[in-house]
Design an enzyme around this catalytic site. Structure first.
Site, mmCIF file in Angstrom:
data_model
loop_
_atom_site.group_PDB
_atom_site.id
_atom_site.type_symbol
_atom_site.label_atom_id
_atom_site.label_comp_id
_atom_site.label_asym_id
_atom_site.label_seq_id
_atom_site.Cartn_x
_atom_site.Cartn_y
_atom_site.Cartn_z
ATOM 1 N N GLU A 27 -5.996 -4.625 10.232
ATOM 2 C CA GLU A 27 -4.879 -3.688 10.576
ATOM 3 C C GLU A 27 -5.368 -2.859 12.065
ATOM 4 O O GLU A 27 -6.133 -1.848 11.862
ATOM 5 C CB GLU A 27 -4.832 -2.633 9.391
ATOM 6 C CG GLU A 27 -4.450 -3.289 8.151
ATOM 7 C CD GLU A 27 -3.623 -2.401 7.279
ATOM 8 O OE1 GLU A 27 -2.791 -2.516 6.495
ATOM 9 O OE2 GLU A 27 -4.317 -1.004 7.050
ATOM 10 N N LYS A 80 0.322 4.329 -0.079
ATOM 11 C CA LYS A 80 -0.326 5.470 0.124
ATOM 12 C C LYS A 80 -0.047 6.728 -0.757
ATOM 13 O O LYS A 80 -0.052 6.426 -1.964
ATOM 14 C CB LYS A 80 -0.187 5.622 1.770
ATOM 15 C CG LYS A 80 -0.319 4.595 2.428
ATOM 16 C CD LYS A 80 -0.013 4.682 3.968
ATOM 17 C CE LYS A 80 -0.240 3.317 4.693
ATOM 18 N NZ LYS A 80 -0.189 3.291 6.259
ATOM 19 N N GLU A 102 -6.981 5.134 7.727
ATOM 20 C CA GLU A 102 -6.949 6.438 7.386
ATOM 21 C C GLU A 102 -7.980 7.152 6.424
ATOM 22 O O GLU A 102 -8.202 8.143 6.695
ATOM 23 C CB GLU A 102 -5.594 6.798 6.266
ATOM 24 C CG GLU A 102 -4.164 6.372 7.178
ATOM 25 C CD GLU A 102 -3.004 5.904 6.688
ATOM 26 O OE1 GLU A 102 -2.880 5.790 5.430
ATOM 27 O OE2 GLU A 102 -2.356 5.472 7.380
ATOM 28 N N SER A 148 2.969 -2.063 10.287
ATOM 29 C CA SER A 148 4.247 -2.264 10.727
ATOM 30 C C SER A 148 4.728 -3.509 10.486
ATOM 31 O O SER A 148 5.718 -4.087 10.955
ATOM 32 C CB SER A 148 4.647 -1.773 12.196
ATOM 33 O OG SER A 148 4.256 -0.279 12.067
ATOM 34 N N ASN A 171 0.780 -1.098 0.027
ATOM 35 C CA ASN A 171 0.149 0.197 -0.002
ATOM 36 C C ASN A 171 0.958 1.128 -0.060
ATOM 37 O O ASN A 171 1.452 1.686 1.157
ATOM 38 C CB ASN A 171 -1.122 0.107 1.295
ATOM 39 C CG ASN A 171 -1.690 1.228 1.536
ATOM 40 O OD1 ASN A 171 -1.612 2.007 0.448
ATOM 41 N ND2 ASN A 171 -2.251 1.527 2.526
ATOM 42 N N HIS A 196 -9.688 1.633 4.575
ATOM 43 C CA HIS A 196 -8.334 1.849 5.406
ATOM 44 C C HIS A 196 -8.867 2.718 6.632
ATOM 45 O O HIS A 196 -9.575 3.709 6.430
ATOM 46 C CB HIS A 196 -7.259 2.374 4.474
ATOM 47 C CG HIS A 196 -6.045 2.258 5.057
ATOM 48 N ND1 HIS A 196 -5.445 3.119 5.762
ATOM 49 C CD2 HIS A 196 -5.072 1.138 4.760
ATOM 50 C CE1 HIS A 196 -4.351 2.936 6.331
ATOM 51 N NE2 HIS A 196 -4.179 1.612 5.634
ATOM 52 N N GLY A 220 2.045 2.397 10.811
ATOM 53 C CA GLY A 220 3.108 3.362 10.677
ATOM 54 C C GLY A 220 3.760 3.926 11.912
ATOM 55 O O GLY A 220 4.495 4.745 12.035
HETATM 56 P P1 PGA Z 1 2.632 0.351 7.633
HETATM 57 O O1 PGA Z 1 1.132 0.580 6.768
HETATM 58 O O2 PGA Z 1 3.039 -0.910 7.096
HETATM 59 O O3 PGA Z 1 3.482 1.420 7.229
HETATM 60 O O4 PGA Z 1 2.384 0.339 9.229
HETATM 61 C C1 PGA Z 1 0.192 -0.404 6.691
HETATM 62 C C2 PGA Z 1 -1.011 0.080 6.153
HETATM 63 O O5 PGA Z 1 -1.448 0.939 6.566
HETATM 64 O O6 PGA Z 1 -1.673 -0.528 5.281
#
Ligand code: PGA
Length: 248
Positions: A165, A11, A96, A209, A9, A94, A171
């Site tokens: 998630e 982003k 976010e 992460s 992903n 997601h 992140g």
């Molecule tokens: P990350 O993000 O691996 O940077 O924690 C995963 C995601 O949000 O899909």
């Protein structure tokens, strides 16, 4: 169960130049990997990624889709538009999007429905915040989020991918332990089994992460069918190490 599925992903990262070099490095290193793999790129780069990935084992994905079919929805991208670029997967819900764009469980369910109707596999994200985990609400939260998608999509539910998630792990460098991930994945699997006789077709990915150092341990758990990878998918060598871990 099918081969593991590893999805990058990206982003809101990338540029024409950076994408070309990342994808060429990943493709060059992918030979012989047996897991399934995809990258979800920002919408403006779909055409570029489609061209670079054509004929390769790396599938193309998008990061979001409109809950509407077509019409006066300025700024939105429809599932049919994604299909024009041979998009195979689309992330929906997601955290976010839920957090910064106010997406409700119902909106997320509609987005999954639009994707399915266009022949695109939605990757439905669920996950609890730290406060919810601390309050002992993890199971209730993820079940509520998935229930909305099951309710709207009925028998098509076996065609989705689910990504667990935990919001506190995205992140942050904090990762759910393999035990924590397995526990929630098993809860989600049981919920899918109650909804469809084909629940074993649904890949349940872990995200938050995940990186080259922790991927193998997470992927070793019986209900962890792959990963949704943010930061670590932006580095070719790290992403390739994770694809290797998923190909064992
Ligand atoms: P990350 O993000 O691996 O940077 O924690 C995963 C995601 O949000 O899909």
């Amino acid at each position: 169960m099918a081969a593991k599925l590893m999805v990058g992903n990206w982003k809101m990262n990338g540029s024409l130049v950076a994408n070309a070099s990342l994808l060429s490095e990943v493709l060059a290193g992918m030979g012989g990997k047996t897991c399934r793999a995809a990258v979800c790129v920002p919408a403006p780069y779909l055409a570029q990624a489609q061209a670079l990935l054509a004929g390769s084992a790396l599938a193309l994905g998008a990061q979001d889709v409109s809950a509407h079919e077509a019409g006066a929805y300025t700024g939105e991208v429809s599932a049919d538009m994604l299909r024009d670029f041979a998009v195979r997967y689309c992330i929906v819900g997601h955290s976010e999007r839920r957090q910064y764009h106010g997406e409700s469980d119902v909106t997320v369910a509609s987005k999954a429905q639009r994707a399915l109707a266009a022949g695109i596999t939605p990757i439905v994200c669920v996950g609890e915040s730290l406060a919810e985990r601390d309050a002992g609400q993890t199971e209730a939260v993820v079940k509520r989020q998935l229930a909305a998608v099951i309710h709207t999509n009925g028998h098509c539910i076996s065609e989705i991918v689910v990504a667990y998630e935990p919001v506190w792990a995205i992140g942050t460098g904090l990762t759910a332990t393999p035990e924590q991930a397995q526990h929630v994945h098993a809860v989600l699997r049981a919920q899918l089994q109650a909804a469809t006789p084909h629940a074993d077709r649904v890949s349940i990915l872990y995200g938050g992460s995940m990186n080259a150092a922790n991927a193998a341990d997470l992927l070793a758990r019986p209900d962890v069918d792959g990963g949704l990878i943010g930061g670590a998918a932006l580095k070719a060598s790290e992403f390739l190490t994770m694809l290797k871990a998923a190909s064992r």
